[in-house]
Write a protein that holds these residues in place. Structure first.
Motif, PDB file in Angstrom:
ATOM      1  N   GLN A  77       5.005  41.529  60.874  1.00  0.00           N
ATOM      2  CA  GLN A  77       5.566  41.529  61.974  1.00  0.00           C
ATOM      3  C   GLN A  77       5.273  43.152  62.119  1.00  0.00           C
ATOM      4  O   GLN A  77       6.469  43.245  63.137  1.00  0.00           O
ATOM      5  CB  GLN A  77       6.804  41.105  62.382  1.00  0.00           C
ATOM      6  N   GLY A  78       4.495  43.449  62.195  1.00  0.00           N
ATOM      7  CA  GLY A  78       4.318  45.162  62.363  1.00  0.00           C
ATOM      8  C   GLY A  78       5.235  45.634  61.097  1.00  0.00           C
ATOM      9  O   GLY A  78       5.249  45.783  59.696  1.00  0.00           O
ATOM     10  N   ARG A  79       5.679  46.499  61.255  1.00  0.00           N
ATOM     11  CA  ARG A  79       6.363  47.653  60.330  1.00  0.00           C
ATOM     12  C   ARG A  79       7.551  48.557  60.829  1.00  0.00           C
ATOM     13  O   ARG A  79       7.792  47.943  62.556  1.00  0.00           O
ATOM     14  CB  ARG A  79       5.319  48.601  59.780  1.00  0.00           C
TER      15      ARG A  79
ATOM     16  N   TYR B 265       8.680  52.985  46.317  1.00  0.00           N
ATOM     17  CA  TYR B 265       9.187  51.639  45.801  1.00  0.00           C
ATOM     18  C   TYR B 265       9.102  50.327  46.396  1.00  0.00           C
ATOM     19  O   TYR B 265       9.497  49.289  45.944  1.00  0.00           O
ATOM     20  CB  TYR B 265      10.333  51.600  44.283  1.00  0.00           C
ATOM     21  N   VAL B 266       8.399  51.145  47.752  1.00  0.00           N
ATOM     22  CA  VAL B 266       9.136  50.150  48.918  1.00  0.00           C
ATOM     23  C   VAL B 266       8.277  49.002  48.402  1.00  0.00           C
ATOM     24  O   VAL B 266       6.741  49.499  48.011  1.00  0.00           O
ATOM     25  CB  VAL B 266       8.356  50.970  50.265  1.00  0.00           C
ATOM     26  N   ASP B 267       8.377  47.934  48.951  1.00  0.00           N
ATOM     27  CA  ASP B 267       7.608  46.381  48.892  1.00  0.00           C
ATOM     28  C   ASP B 267       6.510  46.636  50.043  1.00  0.00           C
ATOM     29  O   ASP B 267       6.944  45.784  50.696  1.00  0.00           O
ATOM     30  CB  ASP B 267       8.722  45.391  48.401  1.00  0.00           C
ATOM     31  N   ASP B 268       5.199  47.133  49.975  1.00  0.00           N
ATOM     32  CA  ASP B 268       4.337  47.488  51.140  1.00  0.00           C
ATOM     33  C   ASP B 268       2.908  46.129  50.512  1.00  0.00           C
ATOM     34  O   ASP B 268       1.838  46.655  51.175  1.00  0.00           O
ATOM     35  CB  ASP B 268       4.040  48.382  51.159  1.00  0.00           C
ATOM     36  N   VAL B 269       3.245  45.366  49.374  1.00  0.00           N
ATOM     37  CA  VAL B 269       2.160  44.818  49.306  1.00  0.00           C
ATOM     38  C   VAL B 269       2.923  43.084  49.385  1.00  0.00           C
ATOM     39  O   VAL B 269       3.648  42.494  48.639  1.00  0.00           O
ATOM     40  CB  VAL B 269       1.795  45.214  47.939  1.00  0.00           C
ATOM     41  N   ASP B 270       2.063  41.991  49.897  1.00  0.00           N
ATOM     42  CA  ASP B 270       2.260  41.098  49.748  1.00  0.00           C
ATOM     43  C   ASP B 270       1.174  39.684  49.345  1.00  0.00           C
ATOM     44  O   ASP B 270       0.137  40.281  49.613  1.00  0.00           O
ATOM     45  CB  ASP B 270       3.067  40.341  51.288  1.00  0.00           C
ATOM     46  N   ILE B 271       1.195  38.563  48.531  1.00  0.00           N
ATOM     47  CA  ILE B 271       0.149  38.083  48.111  1.00  0.00           C
ATOM     48  C   ILE B 271       0.474  36.599  49.152  1.00  0.00           C
ATOM     49  O   ILE B 271       1.365  36.397  48.895  1.00  0.00           O
ATOM     50  CB  ILE B 271       0.320  37.783  47.149  1.00  0.00           C
TER      51      ILE B 271
ATOM     52  N   PRO C 182       6.854  47.532  55.494  1.00  0.00           N
ATOM     53  CA  PRO C 182       6.395  46.400  56.620  1.00  0.00           C
ATOM     54  C   PRO C 182       7.580  45.776  56.785  1.00  0.00           C
ATOM     55  O   PRO C 182       8.945  45.253  56.706  1.00  0.00           O
ATOM     56  CB  PRO C 182       5.988  45.632  55.290  1.00  0.00           C
ATOM     57  N   ALA C 183       8.226  44.879  58.120  1.00  0.00           N
ATOM     58  CA  ALA C 183       8.562  44.074  59.289  1.00  0.00           C
ATOM     59  C   ALA C 183       8.180  42.741  59.063  1.00  0.00           C
ATOM     60  O   ALA C 183       7.373  42.583  59.616  1.00  0.00           O
ATOM     61  CB  ALA C 183       8.483  44.158  60.696  1.00  0.00           C
TER      62      ALA C 183
END
Length: 820
Positions: free
Chosen positions: A488-490, A331-337, A464-465
């Motif tokens: 900003q990368g990871r 459940y890592v938050d690896d998505v952004d809108i 995600p960073a």
């Protein structure tokens, strides 16, 4: 009259004959694709003779002279049993379903083309290490060897579905396997849809109440964030929207049906066996056949056995002789809108931190069966692919003059996740597996490990960073032109959480929150479980030491911590109150229901009435609490959030205000809502399952629906291809059977543990595993559903690496020899 009668008899006889002939002919053609497991075949692509020994459950045990030959044979076996499933997975990720299914799947294809996962997979082939690339190439050659046999005309097109949806099958290639891993990442991520729903909800209600209806994990120390309207102005509240059609072919599922799983391990200090134990049951949507396929490979590093996904040459959850591994969704938050502003003077440009920048774009043609092809204009910003407002309800949260782009860790053209998974499978110690996980990108997983002496859990996947000053901390859509909102990368792999041989001797995950870190070093604000973890902790701590059987008991546990908590809260002022009521009246039925629930221990047993009464009650409570505030948007909250219900009935931070119906003059209390909702539930139960509520069965509503994604709704055929079973468990039990939450049968079990395995390293060959259907994807095969009844009853089959046991009572031995 006699003449007419004779001709009617003749006509009826002829019709019967024609029907029998048609059925016989259909059976003949369909049965041609059943593989012969006792065969010797010359194939190109192997260096020495390979044996595929299929044990009495049709699990292939592959014995080869080298690793590449073993992977070749796995590809051959996958294609023998699951060719249709493999081609459908590939078509899905390519965005080419409409070539077979017409306009029905156009919207699915559009989204997949916009994500461009398949082209990213093609580019990622060059990023794999040499050993993995060799394995992918050999696996592809094995699949293609079976395709060559099918194309020779002796194998009935490879699968019975091919007769109905005839289309050339292109050769398998390494990129196809990488693409299926990316498709898995898509199915396991709930964050995009959750961000949209959170933004839409915040536009309709008081910001202070958002923490009630979409609460954080109760252990979270995160402060409340500003409302979406304060971050992105000019967006009008919109309570209406449309979900993407719930097509069985769609890889897109509501957040409530994102990936879920259980995994736990005990080291030798907490094991009665003197060595370690590990249990894993990953949860995905139920289908016929299941997505999982059991297999054993004899590799140069030793034998491995466990659960594979047809299309990928890796054991995703399994064991070797000295190491076991299991996976759960992290459940890592690896998505952004990201909200991108379009240049009003030039729609080919969007605002960037450095001014207007051109969209990167190209056209993509979608061919559609029985309809004209369409040309799709694909666009990307520096943040990711642009999605139109018609998809995922993005239009409801996008201000005029803007579009939305998706940042997602899986959108990498250097995706080495399959190389990492290959390294984990070849590892022989906990430390080696942890090192191998460093190059894993997506989907983010919790990797639970056990060798003979130690246990560990490590989160693998890109984190995600984000900037510490990110406007919404990734919880809401935000403007993409602001530098602070851009990734900003990871973070380095060393920052991924790890739990190594803890002092308590037991580790585990039920998709619950694993670490409590401040933003931006957190993992997520959204977690897959706040409930099952409580029951798991109780079961683990109830014993000083554990055995294989106690781990099995925990996997099969159907007691709901949630039901015990919520039924007591909702009924606090209703138990044993009220005057005697005449038989058959609503008051009498309410008393019967409360009497049943008062003596119930929360066990979601398929044979009991209490689970159905409780489930209908708590569902009705949530609807009564939210429908006046949210209007049509309330329909988007398809599943009960236990934390929300608990906050309301405990009046945490004034949450009991939800009990008052804002459109009515009286001030309703939570007791009023509980009583009215119980009456709603009783009416629903009696209308759908019988008038005597004490005689209803949870299993009649909680039916596991392993439906064929293509033929499952076809008249007559659905009787042959669908597998349906009465099941115990529920949304919040360790034996999880997530309900659909929608339609006339909202308690159908649609998402559960398609694979279960328990590994005992004191006696590795006593380990066990099972899948929810069977090994074959062919409805006429006796192995189509041979494991399904075992799975329903909580039973398993042996998970042994002993060649003699595999050969004993084997259902067939396929010998592959190098073609001269």
């Amino acid at each position: 009259m006699a003449l007419i009668f004779r001709w009617l008899i003749r006509l009826a006889t002829a019709l019967v004959f024609l029907c029998v002939a048609a059925i016989s002919l259909a059976y003949y053609f369909a049965a041609r694709s059943l593989p012969d497991y006792n065969a010797q075949t010359d194939v190109a692509g192997i260096s020495a003779t390979v044996e595929i020994v299929r044990d009495n459950a049709n699990v292939p045990h592959i014995f080869a002279a080298n690793d590449n030959d073993a992977f070749f044979a796995l590809g051959y076996a996958h294609a023998q049993d699951r060719l249709w499933q493999m081609t459908m997975l590939r078509r899905t990720v390519q965005g080419r379903l409409s070539e077979l299914f017409g306009t029905r799947t156009v919207e699915i294809d559009k989204v997949m083309r916009r994500y461009d996962l398949y082209n990213l997979s093609v580019a990622s082939v060059a990023a794999q290490d040499a050993q993995t690339l060799d394995a992918l190439t050999a696996y592809s050659a094995g699949v293609n060897a079976w395709l060559a046999e099918v194309n020779s005309g002796a194998r009935g097109r490879g699968a019975p579905e091919m007769w109905l949806f005839s289309h050339p099958v292109s050769p398998w290639q390494p990129a196809d396997s990488i693409a299926i891993m990316k498709l898995m990442a898509l199915q396991l991520s709930p964050h995009l849809e959750n961000e949209v729903l959170r933004a839409r909800t915040s536009l309709l209600i008081d910001p202070d109440r958002l923490a009630d209806i979409m609460p954080d994990d109760p252990t979270s120390g995160i402060a409340a964030l500003p409302a979406y309207a304060a971050l992105v102005p000019d967006v009008a509240p919109n309570s209406t929207g449309t979900r993407m059609a719930a097509d069985p072919l769609s890889p897109f599922h509501p957040p409530e049906l994102a990936g879920a799983s259980n995994a736990w391990a005990a080291n030798e200090t907490r094991s009665a066996t003197g060595s370690t134990l590990l249990a894993n049951d990953p949860h995905l949507g139920l289908t016929a056949p299941t997505i999982w396929y059991l297999a054993r490979l004899e590799l140069e590093t030793g034998g491995v056995i466990g659960a594979t996904i047809p299309g990928m040459p890796i054991v995703l959850s399994g064991r070797g002789d000295s190491l076991g591994w299991g996976i759960t969704a992290a459940y890592v938050d690896d998505v952004d809108i990201l909200i991108e502003e379009v240049n009003p003077d030039d729609p080919t440009q969007y605002r960037s931190p450095d001014g207007w920048a051109p969209f990167r774009s190209r056209d993509s043609i979608i061919n559609i069966k029985d309809a004209p092809a369409i040309t799709l204009r694909l666009r990307w910003t520096a943040n990711g692919p642009v999605m139109p407002g018609t998809q995922f309800n993005l239009g409801t949260i996008t201000p005029p003059g803007h579009v939305t782009a998706i940042a997602w860790s899986a959108l990498s053209d250097r995706d080495t996740s399959i190389s990492a998974a290959m390294g984990i499978m070849r590892a022989r110690t906990v430390n080696a597996a942890i090192r191998a996980g460093e190059t894993f990108i997506a989907p983010a997983l919790n990797l639970t490990l056990a060798d003979r002496n130690r246990i560990a859990m490590k989160t693998i996947g890109a984190l995600p960073a984000r900037n510490a000053n990110h406007q919404s901390q990734g919880r809401f859509p935000s403007f993409g032109y602001l530098p602070e909102n851009r990734w900003q990368g990871r973070f380095p792999y060393a920052e991924n959480p790890i739990f190594l041989n803890p002092e308590g001797g037991i580790i585990g995950n039920t998709n619950n929150k694993t670490v409590d870190r401040d933003f931006p070093h957190h993992l997520s604000f959204l977690w897959g479980d706040t409930q099952r973890i409580n029951r798991w902790r109780l079961l683990m701590q109830a014993r000083e030491v554990h055995t294989r059987d106690s781990f099995i008991e925990a996997q099969q546990d159907t007691v709901s911590f949630t039901a015990r908590t919520l039924s007591a809260l909702m009924g606090a002022d209703l138990w044993f109150t009220g005057d005697a009521a005449p038989e058959g009246t609503p008051a009498r039925k309410r008393q019967i229901a409360l009497d049943l629930l008062s003596a119930w221990n929360g066990e979601m047993n398929e044979h009991l009435p209490e689970p159905l009464i409780y489930a209908a009650w708590v569902r009705a409570v949530q609807q009564r609490l939210i429908r006046d505030e949210l209007g049509p948007l309330a329909a988007e909250f398809t599943h009960v959030d236990p934390v929300f219900i608990e906050r309301v009935f405990r009046d945490i931070d004034g949450a009991s205000i939800w009990c008052d119906v804002i459109q009515s003059a009286p001030v309703e209390t939570c007791t009023d809502i509980a009583r009215q909702a119980l009456d709603d539930a009783i009416i629903w139960v009696t209308e759908n399952h019988g008038a005597a509520i004490e005689a209803v069965r949870w299993g009649d509503a909680h039916v596991a629906t392993h439906d064929h994604p293509v033929l499952g709704k076809t008249p007559l055929l659905h009787w042959f291809v669908n597998i349906q079973q009465s099941t115990s468990g529920g949304d919040n039990t360790l034996q999880r059977g997530k309900t659909s939450g929608v339609g006339p049968a909202p308690f159908q079990n649609v998402h559960a543990a398609g694979y279960r395995g328990v590994y005992d390293f004191a006696d590795p060959d006593s380990s066990v595993f099972v899948t929810s259907t069977g090994q074959s994807g062919h409805p006429l095969s006796r192995y189509y559903d041979n494991l399904g009844e075992l799975w329903r009853r909580g039973e398993y089959i042996p998970m042994s690496l002993d060649p003699a046991l595999a050969r004993a009572a084997a259902v067939g031995v396929t010998v592959l020899t190098p073609a001269p």
